[in-house]
Design a protein around this motif. Sequence first.
Motif, PDB file in Angstrom:
ATOM      1  N   THR A  20     -12.188   3.402  -5.359  1.00 27.36           N
ATOM      2  CA  THR A  20     -12.041   4.177  -4.132  1.00 27.36           C
ATOM      3  C   THR A  20     -12.111   5.662  -4.454  1.00 27.36           C
ATOM      4  O   THR A  20     -12.123   6.075  -5.623  1.00 27.36           O
ATOM      5  CB  THR A  20     -10.688   3.868  -3.463  1.00 27.36           C
ATOM      6  N   THR A  21     -12.092   6.469  -3.425  1.00 23.85           N
ATOM      7  CA  THR A  21     -12.127   7.926  -3.626  1.00 23.85           C
ATOM      8  C   THR A  21     -10.845   8.439  -4.272  1.00 23.85           C
ATOM      9  O   THR A  21     -10.818   9.546  -4.807  1.00 23.85           O
ATOM     10  CB  THR A  21     -12.340   8.638  -2.286  1.00 23.85           C
ATOM     11  N   ALA A  22      -9.785   7.634  -4.220  1.00 22.35           N
ATOM     12  CA  ALA A  22      -8.514   8.039  -4.833  1.00 22.35           C
ATOM     13  C   ALA A  22      -8.435   7.679  -6.309  1.00 22.35           C
ATOM     14  O   ALA A  22      -7.447   7.991  -6.978  1.00 22.35           O
ATOM     15  CB  ALA A  22      -7.344   7.391  -4.092  1.00 22.35           C
ATOM     16  N   ALA A  23      -9.468   7.024  -6.841  1.00 26.97           N
ATOM     17  CA  ALA A  23      -9.448   6.611  -8.244  1.00 26.97           C
ATOM     18  C   ALA A  23      -9.421   7.837  -9.157  1.00 26.97           C
ATOM     19  O   ALA A  23      -9.868   8.927  -8.793  1.00 26.97           O
ATOM     20  CB  ALA A  23     -10.673   5.763  -8.557  1.00 26.97           C
ATOM     21  N   VAL A  24      -8.908   7.637 -10.365  1.00 25.23           N
ATOM     22  CA  VAL A  24      -8.851   8.742 -11.320  1.00 25.23           C
ATOM     23  C   VAL A  24     -10.276   9.129 -11.723  1.00 25.23           C
ATOM     24  O   VAL A  24     -11.184   8.291 -11.740  1.00 25.23           O
ATOM     25  CB  VAL A  24      -8.024   8.367 -12.557  1.00 25.23           C
ATOM     26  N   ASP A  25     -10.440  10.397 -12.069  1.00 25.76           N
ATOM     27  CA  ASP A  25     -11.772  10.890 -12.397  1.00 25.76           C
ATOM     28  C   ASP A  25     -12.301  10.301 -13.706  1.00 25.76           C
ATOM     29  O   ASP A  25     -13.492  10.026 -13.839  1.00 25.76           O
ATOM     30  CB  ASP A  25     -11.747  12.423 -12.499  1.00 25.76           C
TER      31      ASP A  25
ATOM     32  N   THR B 132      -2.603   0.348  -7.847  1.00 24.62           N
ATOM     33  CA  THR B 132      -3.501   0.958  -8.842  1.00 24.62           C
ATOM     34  C   THR B 132      -4.781   0.142  -8.979  1.00 24.62           C
ATOM     35  O   THR B 132      -5.887   0.701  -9.064  1.00 24.62           O
ATOM     36  CB  THR B 132      -2.790   1.054 -10.207  1.00 24.62           C
ATOM     37  N   ALA B 133      -4.654  -1.184  -8.993  1.00 27.77           N
ATOM     38  CA  ALA B 133      -5.828  -2.056  -9.117  1.00 27.77           C
ATOM     39  C   ALA B 133      -6.769  -1.860  -7.936  1.00 27.77           C
ATOM     40  O   ALA B 133      -7.996  -1.772  -8.112  1.00 27.77           O
ATOM     41  CB  ALA B 133      -5.373  -3.513  -9.207  1.00 27.77           C
ATOM     42  N   GLU B 134      -6.224  -1.795  -6.741  1.00 26.29           N
ATOM     43  CA  GLU B 134      -7.069  -1.588  -5.554  1.00 26.29           C
ATOM     44  C   GLU B 134      -7.785  -0.250  -5.631  1.00 26.29           C
ATOM     45  O   GLU B 134      -8.984  -0.145  -5.320  1.00 26.29           O
ATOM     46  CB  GLU B 134      -6.204  -1.657  -4.297  1.00 26.29           C
ATOM     47  N   ARG B 135      -7.075   0.772  -6.071  1.00 29.17           N
ATOM     48  CA  ARG B 135      -7.661   2.104  -6.203  1.00 29.17           C
ATOM     49  C   ARG B 135      -8.809   2.122  -7.200  1.00 29.17           C
ATOM     50  O   ARG B 135      -9.823   2.795  -6.992  1.00 29.17           O
ATOM     51  CB  ARG B 135      -6.552   3.066  -6.656  1.00 29.17           C
ATOM     52  N   GLU B 136      -8.659   1.331  -8.292  1.00 27.49           N
ATOM     53  CA  GLU B 136      -9.645   1.355  -9.367  1.00 27.49           C
ATOM     54  C   GLU B 136     -10.681   0.243  -9.251  1.00 27.49           C
ATOM     55  O   GLU B 136     -11.511   0.070 -10.145  1.00 27.49           O
ATOM     56  CB  GLU B 136      -8.942   1.252 -10.718  1.00 27.49           C
ATOM     57  N   GLY B 137     -10.619  -0.546  -8.176  1.00 26.31           N
ATOM     58  CA  GLY B 137     -11.637  -1.565  -7.946  1.00 26.31           C
ATOM     59  C   GLY B 137     -11.484  -2.826  -8.763  1.00 26.31           C
ATOM     60  O   GLY B 137     -12.459  -3.549  -8.997  1.00 26.31           O
ATOM     61  N   VAL B 138     -10.267  -3.131  -9.211  1.00 24.74           N
ATOM     62  CA  VAL B 138     -10.000  -4.349  -9.986  1.00 24.74           C
ATOM     63  C   VAL B 138      -9.465  -5.417  -9.042  1.00 24.74           C
ATOM     64  O   VAL B 138      -8.460  -5.188  -8.360  1.00 24.74           O
ATOM     65  CB  VAL B 138      -8.979  -4.075 -11.114  1.00 24.74           C
ATOM     66  N   PRO B 139     -10.105  -6.585  -8.950  1.00 30.78           N
ATOM     67  CA  PRO B 139      -9.645  -7.623  -8.014  1.00 30.78           C
ATOM     68  C   PRO B 139      -8.342  -8.266  -8.486  1.00 30.78           C
ATOM     69  O   PRO B 139      -8.251  -8.770  -9.609  1.00 30.78           O
ATOM     70  CB  PRO B 139     -10.789  -8.636  -8.029  1.00 30.78           C
ATOM     71  N   VAL B 140      -7.329  -8.243  -7.633  1.00 25.54           N
ATOM     72  CA  VAL B 140      -6.032  -8.833  -7.969  1.00 25.54           C
ATOM     73  C   VAL B 140      -5.521  -9.660  -6.804  1.00 25.54           C
ATOM     74  O   VAL B 140      -5.980  -9.507  -5.657  1.00 25.54           O
ATOM     75  CB  VAL B 140      -4.986  -7.750  -8.327  1.00 25.54           C
ATOM     76  N   ALA B 141      -4.587 -10.541  -7.106  1.00 23.70           N
ATOM     77  CA  ALA B 141      -3.942 -11.360  -6.088  1.00 23.70           C
ATOM     78  C   ALA B 141      -2.442 -11.310  -6.313  1.00 23.70           C
ATOM     79  O   ALA B 141      -1.966 -11.374  -7.451  1.00 23.70           O
ATOM     80  CB  ALA B 141      -4.443 -12.804  -6.161  1.00 23.70           C
ATOM     81  N   ASN B 142      -1.691 -11.217  -5.222  1.00 27.48           N
ATOM     82  CA  ASN B 142      -0.237 -11.072  -5.290  1.00 27.48           C
ATOM     83  C   ASN B 142       0.425 -12.437  -5.422  1.00 27.48           C
ATOM     84  O   ASN B 142       0.363 -13.258  -4.508  1.00 27.48           O
ATOM     85  CB  ASN B 142       0.258 -10.368  -4.022  1.00 27.48           C
ATOM     86  N   LEU B 143       1.089 -12.673  -6.547  1.00 27.09           N
ATOM     87  CA  LEU B 143       1.814 -13.919  -6.774  1.00 27.09           C
ATOM     88  C   LEU B 143       3.274 -13.616  -7.093  1.00 27.09           C
ATOM     89  O   LEU B 143       3.858 -14.164  -8.030  1.00 27.09           O
ATOM     90  CB  LEU B 143       1.172 -14.725  -7.914  1.00 27.09           C
TER      91      LEU B 143
END
Length: 857
Positions: A29-34, A102-113
């Motif tokens: 996303t646009t909020a990801a670290v540079d 953080t995962a959503e911001r950086e484009g890493v697919p995660v699931a909440n368990l």
Amino acid sequence: MAFLGKTKRTVQQFPSPEELYLSESLPRTTAAVDSLWLHQGDVIRAYAQDHQDTPDLALELPTGTGKTLPGLLIAEWVRRKTAGPVIYATPTKQLAQQVAATAEREGVPVANLTGSAKHWDPADEASVEGSEAIGITTYSAIFNSSPKLPEPRLLIFDDAHAGEQFVGNEYGISIRRYDDENAYLEVVEALKPFLSGLLIQRLEGEPDPGAHHQVRLILPAVDQTALTKLDAALASLPKPHSYKLAMIRSGLAACCVYLSYGGIQIRPMIPPTYENHIYARAKQRIYLSATLGSGGELERAFGRRKIVRMPLPAKTPPRSGRRLFIFPDLVKGGDAIGLTRQIIDLTHKALVLSQDTVSNAEAVAKTLAGDNIPVMGRDDLERQGLESFSDAPTGVLGLANRYDGLDLPGDACRVVVLEGKPDAVGLQERFLSERAEANAALAERLRTRIVQGAGRCTRGPNDYAVVVVLGSDIMKYFSRPENLKALEPELQAEVEFGWQNSKGADPEEVIENVEMFLEHGGDWREQGEPAVAEFRQDAVKVEPPGTDALGKAAALEVEAWQLAFAGDWIGASEKLQKAVPHVGPAATRGYRGLLLYLAGVWLHLGAQDETQRSRARQLVREAALAANRGTWLKEMRDLPGAEDVPLVPEDVAAVNQLVARLRGQLKPKQINDALTEMRAALAQDEATRYERGLTTLGSFLGAEASKPKGQGRCDSAWVWDTTIWMTIEAKSEQHGDGLLPLKSIRQTNTQLDELAADRGMDHPPAGSPSIILSDKLSVDPRDAQTANPNVYLTSPAVVKEIAGDVASFWTNLLMTAVGITSEQAQKDHVTSVMTENGCLPSQVINRLTQGRIRPGD
């Protein structure tokens, strides 16, 4: 809607996690670290090159330097590269939410368990099982009696340095008396075969000094009948205790019971995680840690024989912001609370971290908050999330034992208060620290909590925050040179700078310095930063004494506890016996005594012949020698066939003196009046009366007690023949925190030699201590070097407790001992009553010599 045709799920793979990050494959996303920080790239590159197949791997990324992103990149790279689920675990739900964000911001697919498995989204479960997403969960979802997670290819543990708190405690039952007194008393009933009548009376009645703070160790396996009753009592407890019992019931015989007036903890010292299929069957386990000590803390916390450490490739760790340490107890005026309030008033916002209970932590926060400043606690955090505090313009957040997982960068919070030393989280830690004198085994854990707590508000290289160190116990921790040198050089410099600028400073000057720091403008850069840099030049990290020894013993200890939990007592004892030579230095002496005792008990439980039983008794005798004056061993049940351990000479002298007194012209009313006056004198401040109280106390302990004549002499001297002496210098009229004056140390250094000269001897008996009683329990590191090795600093509160115990045992003797006609029987009875009350000279000396002033082994 038309049916879709068959499609093949394909995932683009990359040679390394770094190349995955540099590609456009992750929908950031646009909020990801540079970009990655240099050290983050170094870590994931080293992992891909050298450690893809290492079963247990610890990665060091200091607090505030970004552990989550490298962890997620490794997790995503493995998910794409190999078949099998990937699980990312955090200590708390709140931390899991931060990782997911953080995962959503950086484009890493995660699931909440997280949370109860029955509430998990089936689609999320399927995506993790099918390696389409990384499962984000908590430690408790893994370490429970029936974990529902898929067996992973890779398990990543964030904040693994908190493993003991979030893994070890899952394998045990903790019962707080004030939360569930009925459950507490039911378990105490089952434990009565191990308890004296006096202790039972104390535990079932109102708290008193002799029972309230003390932690007893019980090994229920030595009495099969008692063990069966304990199992039945635990099985009758309601949830959540029944869930925890399921974790340890098969190995209950191997568990330790830690008993105090306030609670009971039942657990093995090292958790049997080998039984957990989610954890044990993972192809790889990665532990992300802020600090990687070499004392075996990770191995013991997670129950793994060997965890390979991969420290930062760079020699100099990245700086995680700048901290200004303030020690209010060192500042002139003696109003540490008031000064802390003034500091918080500069921003109207602070995080307060305490090692005490939740209610007490929140009470401290309320005390420190200014007028009209909202106070938050654990429940607010769980209901509303950390954002409710970080986004608020003002507020004080008080939390107990939460030194990890709180990210408060930038203006979210600029002040963190460390209230109290976080060294006794749970009864097992209290026993190791306060009874077994095994602080070396806890040093790494304690240091990590302090470092983590200090870094909650500095989450990046340009961040800055004030760290207020509040309380005499934690200030005393920082006053010990070996503790300071064990920190990273940058942190050493910050602590030393803060210490020197707090010691003896005017409160107004301290506030001006804090204001300059918070402005973080030219004045700080011109005056503050260069001064910190000067301290940094001389700082070198040195591991504390005993660290290497504990690290070498860890693998053998893990194996030993696995064998004991499985009922292989002989094998378990042999492993511990092999571990004992590693913990040989003086710094680990108390821990060595504990290992020897456990090895002896386990060998006895598995013994097949008299040779093995004899060896078991020998190990217990060796434990007593290793533990020196360790009073906890006197409370343990003797092994069958064991010979009575002879009293040490000073105890013999005391018992003989008291029996002679009992068999002489005894006047009970006079003794009771003296006991009453003694306790009253030691509960007040006036020096002359206090000194008389000390001398009376010594005489009731069987010593020849007196106030030596002459200028500058000690306030009371206790002499047990020529076996051992003690001098006591009481600063009863000096109150408040702060540093013990150097002149008090120098004066005490000579007291024993002067006493020897009085008695026409060249020197005092070996091992004789000199005690300084003072509320000022910290010593300037430079002054500590001047103390003789036999000089100790103790709180007057310890003397008050001893006086209470002395009154109890004399009251008992007046009722029970006078009618015993046989002198030997009377000696045996006096010995028993003194032992039970912790009043043998060896026990009293142990209670008064917990704080040696001079640093070193």
